[in-house]
Every structure is written in C-alpha cells, then in structure tokens.
Design a protein around this motif. Structure first.
Motif, short mmCIF file in Angstrom:
data_model
loop_
_atom_site.label_atom_id
_atom_site.label_comp_id
_atom_site.label_asym_id
_atom_site.label_seq_id
_atom_site.Cartn_x
_atom_site.Cartn_y
_atom_site.Cartn_z
N GLY A 1 -3.89 15.28 -3.45
CA GLY A 1 -3.73 13.86 -3.14
C GLY A 1 -4.32 13.46 -1.81
N LEU B 1 -5.89 6.58 -8.12
CA LEU B 1 -6.06 5.79 -6.91
C LEU B 1 -6.72 4.46 -7.22
N GLY B 2 -6.30 3.42 -6.54
CA GLY B 2 -6.92 2.11 -6.75
C GLY B 2 -5.91 0.99 -6.61
N TYR C 1 -14.97 6.34 0.38
CA TYR C 1 -13.82 6.39 -0.52
C TYR C 1 -14.08 5.42 -1.68
N THR D 1 0.86 -1.19 0.00
CA THR D 1 0.00 0.00 0.00
C THR D 1 0.89 1.23 0.00
N THR D 2 0.66 2.15 -0.91
CA THR D 2 1.48 3.36 -0.95
C THR D 2 0.61 4.58 -1.25
N PRO D 3 0.88 5.70 -0.58
CA PRO D 3 0.20 6.93 -0.97
C PRO D 3 0.64 7.31 -2.38
N VAL D 4 -0.25 7.93 -3.14
CA VAL D 4 0.09 8.30 -4.51
C VAL D 4 1.35 9.18 -4.50
N VAL E 1 -2.70 2.03 -4.50
CA VAL E 1 -2.31 3.44 -4.42
C VAL E 1 -3.43 4.20 -3.71
N THR E 2 -3.07 4.88 -2.65
CA THR E 2 -4.05 5.52 -1.76
C THR E 2 -3.87 7.04 -1.73
N PRO E 3 -4.82 7.75 -1.14
CA PRO E 3 -4.61 9.19 -0.91
C PRO E 3 -3.40 9.43 -0.02
N ILE E 4 -2.93 10.67 -0.02
CA ILE E 4 -1.74 11.03 0.75
C ILE E 4 -2.12 11.44 2.16
N GLY E 5 -1.44 10.88 3.13
CA GLY E 5 -1.47 11.37 4.51
C GLY E 5 -2.83 11.38 5.17
#
Lengths: 159, 211
Positions: free
Chosen positions: B88, A90-91, B104, A35-38, A112-116
C-alpha cells in the motif's frame, strides 16, 4: 385591477421559497475524512430524515459500485455509515445518498491514497569499503616486504 | 655488517611508501562520510494548504507527464508512472533508475485541477545522490516545469518545502483534492537510520500552477 393579486402571489412565493431554502440546503452528503490511506475508514453522512427510513449511500469509483446502508443516526440529525476501504483501488470515489423516502440527498467525493510515507532513499554509501580494502592491502604488503628484508638482513649477518 | 648486505634503498623506499599510503587510506576510510541531502531551509515553509500564488493558472485536461525540469537545483528528468506496491506504500521508480521521477498515476496529472504527486529518490546506496537529492534547497517562488504528453508545459511556483516524519505523513496535504492545479514533489530526508538503511522523514515540496 389584476396587478395586486399577482404581486401578492409573487411575494408569497418568494417568502415560501425563503422558508424552504434552508431545508433544501440541508439535504446534503458529506464524507469524512475526504482523503484516506487505503485500508482506512471514512464516515458517510447524509442529512436525510431518520424518520423516513434508512439512507442508501451508493459508492462508485475505480472498479467499484456498491451500496452502503446507513447504520447510525448522526449527531447533527442525519444518518451515517462507516465505510472500510481495505482492498479499494487507489483513486477518487463518488458517494450519492438516497433517503428512505426516495429523495436524493446530494453527493460527495473522497480519495483513497497510498499508505504512509514514501521509501525514496537508501542512503548513499560513502564508498569506504574499497578505500579500507586498498589501505589494508598496502599496509599488509609493506609489512610483508619489511619482514622479508629483515629476514634477509638477519641471514646475511649470521653468514 | 657489510655495505652490500644492506637492503636496497629502493626497496626500503617502496615499502615505506606503501605503508604510509596504506595508513592514509585506512584513515580516510574511517573518517569519510556519505553526502546527506540538504534539509529545508528555515522560512522555506509557508501554509501549504493555501499556497502563495494569488492567481493560479486555469486547469488543463488530463495528460501524462513525460519530463520534469527544476532549473534552481539542476533537475532535468524523465517521468514514469507509478502506483502503490503490495503493502500500500507509494511506489518509487526502480533503484537502478535513480535519475527518473515517478508520477502517481491514480491521481490527477500535473496541470489538472487537484494535487498531482511526483516522487523521486533522494539517493541510493549503490549510486549516491539521485534525482531529488537537492529538493530541500528549493525556496518559495522557484519554478518547476512539467512537460506533458500533449506537448503542453505546466509551470508551477514553489509555495513551500516541509519535512514530515514518515509515521505522520501529511496524506491530505499531499493527495488532497481542489479546484486549483497544484503539484507535490516527494522524496526522503531528515536523519538517516543506518541500521534500517532508511530516512526518518519525507520532504514534500508544495507548488501551485502559474500562468
């Protein structure tokens, strides 16, 4: 009697299969982190034999289908590549690896996830502005009234 | 001075009353503080990666959530889809709709295998406490119900509640994948920075689908 050769063949087959299984199980693909923030970077790793040539990682997911060539011999004996996710939608994405000799090396997924953190609060206002304004108005009116009364009283005293 | 020159008693009384009331309001304005959301209670946090539920419900097919109900804290809210903004960051529903929650949409839907994420305001400056104001009060075992567009209701049991600095957001725990249907509720909490008009932390509720 034909039973004996059949048994021997079966035993050989099982033995050979047992020996080959670990090698087959090694043919694998992993993505780290899963899992990683974009905008983050993930490392794609395959257990392909580096002597067979570069591995190709095919990355598919929301509006994306791209190939990434391995760039590094992984510490554990496979091949790896870094993937920068800036601009990714994202996805969840699937990575399938093909070894240099054309064999498949399995697949893995990453997200890929939202940031923070999430900006989900603005701090409720105590509503003090209105209270202070009302208080100030009343105090001002009282002071003005007192001033008017004092002047009248002074004028009456002079007269 | 003649008795007739004295100021009318009614005027004096009115002026005194206005002065006293005004001073009272000024004092109240100087001391009154805005309500702040409750913090997760000690013991409300368990290992969120595993959860408490021993027998989770089987996964459902994908369907948009339309309503969320959390009886323990009196939440009954419509759910709208959200994604991420230009920076983001995860979007939240518009500030002028503080009573709705946001799902989401790029992730899984509530009831599907994996972590479904629902976000909501804790409060807004203009309207005060919002839909997820009391999220920090939830305790392990509390039930969360999500009504879906396919009319099914996915029920989740709270595994735990945690507060995390936004600068160290637990991305994998919130958005992670897996075979079990789980739910993550996210809002703001912790100390409030008056200068930045923002909370330092995010409060996350971890829950697992139950039959």
């Amino acid at each position: 009697m034909k039973t004996q050769p059949v048994l021997v063949s079966a035993a050989l087959g099982v033995g050979l299969g047992t020996l080959l299984l670990p090698a087959a199980a090694l043919a694998d693909t992993t993505v780290s982190p899963a899992t990683t923030p974009v905008g983050g970077t993930v490392v794609l790793t395959s257990t392909c034999n580096p002597n067979s040539g570069d591995a190709i990682f095919r990355v598919t997911g929301p509006d994306r289908d791209q190939n990434v060539r391995s760039t590094t011999a992984a510490a554990g004996g496979g091949l790896s590549a870094e993937l920068f996710t800036a601009g990714f939608t994202l996805g969840t994405y699937t990575v399938t690896a093909t070894c240099g000799d054309g064999s498949s090396s399995g697949s893995a997924t990453f997200t890929v996830t939202p940031i923070g953190g999430v900006p989900a609060g603005g701090g409720a206002d105590a509503g003090n502005g209105g209270v202070v304004a009302a208080g100030g108005t009343l105090v001002g009116a009282a002071a003005a009234g007192a001033l008017v009364l004092a002047r009248r009283r002074r004028a009456a005293t002079r007269a | 001075m003649a008795a007739g020159d004295r100021p009318p008693r009614a005027a004096v009384a009115l002026i005194t009353l206005a002065g006293v009331a005004g001073l009272g309001l000024l004092a109240a304005g100087a001391t009154r503080t805005a309500p702040r959301p409750p913090r997760p209670a000690p013991g409300a946090v368990v290992n969120p990666a595993t959860g408490r539920s021993t027998v989770p419900a089987p996964p459902l097919p994908r369907a948009d959530p339309v309503r969320i109900t959390i009886a323990a804290i009196g939440v009954r809210a419509d759910v709208v889809p959200v994604a991420a903004g230009p920076t983001g960051e995860l979007e939240v529903p518009p500030k002028d709709r503080p009573t709705v929650a946001g799902w989401y949409r790029p992730g899984v839907s509530p009831g599907e295998a994996g972590n479904a994420v629902v976000v909501g305001h804790v409060d807004t400056r203009e309207t005060g406490p919002a839909v997820f104001f009391d999220l920090g009060r939830l305790r392990p075992g509390d039930r969360i119900q999500v009504t879906r567009a396919d009319t099914r209701v996915a029920t989740f049991a709270v595994d735990g509640v945690g507060a995390y600095p936004k600068t160290n957001f637990p991305t994998a725990l919130v958005y992670g994948d897996g075979p079990v249907p789980r739910l993550r509720l996210v809002t703001c909490g912790g100390p409030f920075d008056e200068r930045r008009r923002a909370y330092r932390d995010n409060v996350v509720v971890f829950a697992t689908a139950v039959p």
